[in-house]
Design an enzyme around this catalytic site. Sequence first.
Site, mmCIF file in Angstrom:
data_model
loop_
_atom_site.group_PDB
_atom_site.id
_atom_site.type_symbol
_atom_site.label_atom_id
_atom_site.label_comp_id
_atom_site.label_asym_id
_atom_site.label_seq_id
_atom_site.Cartn_x
_atom_site.Cartn_y
_atom_site.Cartn_z
ATOM 1 N N SER A 134 0.790 -1.233 0.000
ATOM 2 C CA SER A 134 0.000 0.000 0.000
ATOM 3 C C SER A 134 0.823 1.284 0.000
ATOM 4 C CB SER A 134 -0.948 0.018 1.205
ATOM 5 O OG SER A 134 -2.118 -0.710 0.916
ATOM 6 N N LYS A 137 0.403 3.910 -2.724
ATOM 7 C CA LYS A 137 -0.578 4.999 -2.663
ATOM 8 C C LYS A 137 0.107 6.361 -2.591
ATOM 9 C CE LYS A 137 -4.476 2.467 -0.574
ATOM 10 N NZ LYS A 137 -3.948 1.125 -0.337
ATOM 11 N N SER A 305 -5.757 4.152 4.242
ATOM 12 C CA SER A 305 -5.334 3.193 3.218
ATOM 13 C C SER A 305 -6.553 2.708 2.436
ATOM 14 C CB SER A 305 -4.586 2.007 3.834
ATOM 15 O OG SER A 305 -3.814 1.340 2.848
#
Length: 465
Positions: A134, A137, A305
Site C-alpha cells: 500500500s 498509494k 489506506s
Amino acid sequence: MPERKALQLTAVSAAVGLVLAGAAAGLAGPWDSGQRTAERARAAAQAPAGGVHHAPQDPKPPAVRPTPAPAPSAPAVLRALPPAPPAARPLAPALDPLLGASGLGRTRTAAVVDAATGRLLYGSGAGTPMTPASTVKIATAAAALTALGPDHRIPTTVAARPDARALTLVGGGDPTLDRARLAALATGTAKALRTRKVTAVTLTYDTSLYTGPARHRIGPNDNIALVTPLMTAGARLEGSPAAGPAPRSADPAGDTARTFAELLTAQGVTVRPPTPAKAPKDAKPLATTRSAPLSALVERMLTDSDNDLAEALARQTALAGGRPAGFDGGSKAVRAQLAKLGLPLDGAVVADGSGLDRGNRLSARLLAGLLARAADPDRPALRPILTGLPVGGFSGTLKDRYADGSPGAGLVRAKTGTLTGVNALAGTVVGPDGRLLAFAFLAADTASPYEAQPALDALAAALTR
C-alpha cells in the site's frame, strides 16, 4: 552485502536544511487539517493546564488598540534556532543492526533522504525495485495531485433530455458519494423538475466513464469493491465499517441508482425503476454534487489506506491525461506523472493505484524521494501527501502502533504497506537536529506481520533519536 551509505552534509547545507526542514515539518505537522481534529482533541486532553493569564488590565480598551506586547515567554520562543551541527550524524550505526532484524525476512531495502536537500543520507539496496504494497498509494497521490491539483472535485451529475422527462445519473468516479449527498442531489433535481412542471420521469444510470474490467485482478475481496464510477460509500453494505475490509455490494452502480430513485420519489417525483444506459448526447446537467477537494481525498486515502479511493484517483489521473480510465490506463498515467517530478523510475512498475497488485515495483529511494518532493516549498500542491500520512499512535493505520510509550508515538508519520509476505513503511520524521527526514523501508518474504511491523517501526523511531 547490501550497500551502506551515510553521507555527511557541510555546515552550510546543514543550516539551510534545518531552516527548510523546520518549515516543511511545520506544514506537515499533525494539527494542520480537518482530519487531525481527533488528534488535536486528544493532545489537548493530555496536556497540563498552564500558561500566562492575558486578561486586559483596563476594562475600557482604547478605540485604537496598540500593538500587543509579547507574552513573557516570547523571547525564548522567538529566539533564533541554534545553528545546525556541522555535519549530519551518520545513520548506519543506528540503522544497520535494526535492518538486520530477522522479522524483516530474506530481502529488505532502505532509504533515508534529507527532505530539504534531497540527498540520500542512508541507503541499503535503495534503488532495488520491491513490491511496495500500500505504500504505492504515495505514488498514486503524487500523480493525481500533479495532474489535477489539490482543488479538483469529482462530480456526480443528473443529466436531463430537453423535455426533462428522461434523467440519467452519471457517475464521475467518486467513491466517497454518500447517502446524504445523494439525498441533496435528489432534492436539487426535484426542485429543477418542479420549475419545469415535470412530475414523472424515467431514470437511467451511466457508468461509461470507466473502461475495462471492474473487478480488481486479485478477484473478489473485502479490501476493495468493484471499480465503477458510480457507487455509494465505497459500495460497503449497510452496517459495515467505514474503513478497512468490509463486505461489498455486487452491483454498486445499480444500488446507487435505486437509492437515488427512492430519494427522488420521496420528493414527490414519480420514477420508473432505473436501468443502465449511457446518457443521451442531447442530455444537459440538471443537478450536480461534487466530492471534497482532491487534497482531502488524498489525505483520506493515505490515512485509512482506502483502496477504493486509490483506484478512483488513478483513473482520475488517467482522465486528466486523456487516457482510458481503466487499470491499464491508470497505471500508465500514474507513471507518466511521476516522470514529471524528476525522480529515478528505473525498474518502477505501477500495476494499480492501491498496491493490492503484487506486480507493483517501487524502490525505497523513489518512495523517499516522493516524500521529499512533497516537502518542497516550491511544490505546495503535493503537501497533502505529508498531511495525510497516519501518525504513530494517533491515527489511521498507525493508530495501534507505537503504543505503550514508544519513542515514535506522535513523531513518526508514515504510510503502511501489508500483503502476505510483504511489509513496508514510508514516511517522515524530524530528526534530533531538526532536519525533516523522508524514509522508506521495504521487506519481502517476511514470515509474519507481527514480527515485521515492530521491526519497521523500530527503524523509523530510531530516526527520531
